[in-house]
Design a protein around this motif. Structure first.
Motif, PDB file in Angstrom:
ATOM      1  N   VAL A 135      -3.408   9.164  -4.674  1.00 26.51           N
ATOM      2  CA  VAL A 135      -3.490   8.426  -5.936  1.00 26.51           C
ATOM      3  C   VAL A 135      -2.624   7.165  -5.876  1.00 26.51           C
ATOM      4  O   VAL A 135      -3.038   6.089  -6.330  1.00 26.51           O
ATOM      5  N   ALA A 136      -1.439   7.279  -5.289  1.00 29.53           N
ATOM      6  CA  ALA A 136      -0.556   6.114  -5.175  1.00 29.53           C
ATOM      7  C   ALA A 136      -1.180   5.048  -4.277  1.00 29.53           C
ATOM      8  O   ALA A 136      -1.100   3.848  -4.577  1.00 29.53           O
ATOM      9  N   LEU A 137      -1.812   5.451  -3.190  1.00 31.29           N
ATOM     10  CA  LEU A 137      -2.468   4.502  -2.306  1.00 31.29           C
ATOM     11  C   LEU A 137      -3.627   3.813  -3.010  1.00 31.29           C
ATOM     12  O   LEU A 137      -3.774   2.585  -2.922  1.00 31.29           O
ATOM     13  N   MET A 138      -4.428   4.568  -3.715  1.00 30.69           N
ATOM     14  CA  MET A 138      -5.571   3.982  -4.433  1.00 30.69           C
ATOM     15  C   MET A 138      -5.104   3.021  -5.527  1.00 30.69           C
ATOM     16  O   MET A 138      -5.697   1.968  -5.723  1.00 30.69           O
ATOM     17  N   TRP A 139      -4.020   3.383  -6.215  1.00 31.74           N
ATOM     18  CA  TRP A 139      -3.459   2.506  -7.244  1.00 31.74           C
ATOM     19  C   TRP A 139      -2.973   1.194  -6.627  1.00 31.74           C
ATOM     20  O   TRP A 139      -3.223   0.106  -7.161  1.00 31.74           O
ATOM     21  N   ALA A 140      -2.293   1.286  -5.470  1.00 31.56           N
ATOM     22  CA  ALA A 140      -1.774   0.089  -4.817  1.00 31.56           C
ATOM     23  C   ALA A 140      -2.911  -0.818  -4.355  1.00 31.56           C
ATOM     24  O   ALA A 140      -2.824  -2.043  -4.465  1.00 31.56           O
TER      25      ALA A 140
END
Length: 73
Positions: free
Chosen positions: A22-27
């Motif tokens: 989720v953090a990667l997709m948000w970034a």
């Protein structure tokens, strides 16, 4: 090792992996990895000595390739 410990470790690892995803997709969505001009403007901020060193390294690389003794540093 009992099965509840394995299930607990599996659950925690899936949870942490999903947080990372989720953090990667948000970034990616927010443009954290978009740096279109980094390599285009990099030469503007290089020092003359750094550019001369890069030229010397390229010459050494070409000479070593001719001698077949090239080893990347």
């Amino acid at each position: 090792m009992s099965s509840w410990v394995i299930a607990m470790m599996l659950g925690v690892s899936v949870f942490l992996g999903s947080i990372a995803l989720v953090a990667l997709m948000w970034a990616i969505k927010k443009g954290q990895f978009d740096d279109k001009e980094k390599f285009l403007n990099a030469a503007l901020y290089d020092d003359e000595n750094e550019l001369n060193d890069a030229i010397k390294l390229e010459k050494k690389k070409k000479e070593a390739l001719k001698k077949k003794e090239y080893r990347p540093e």
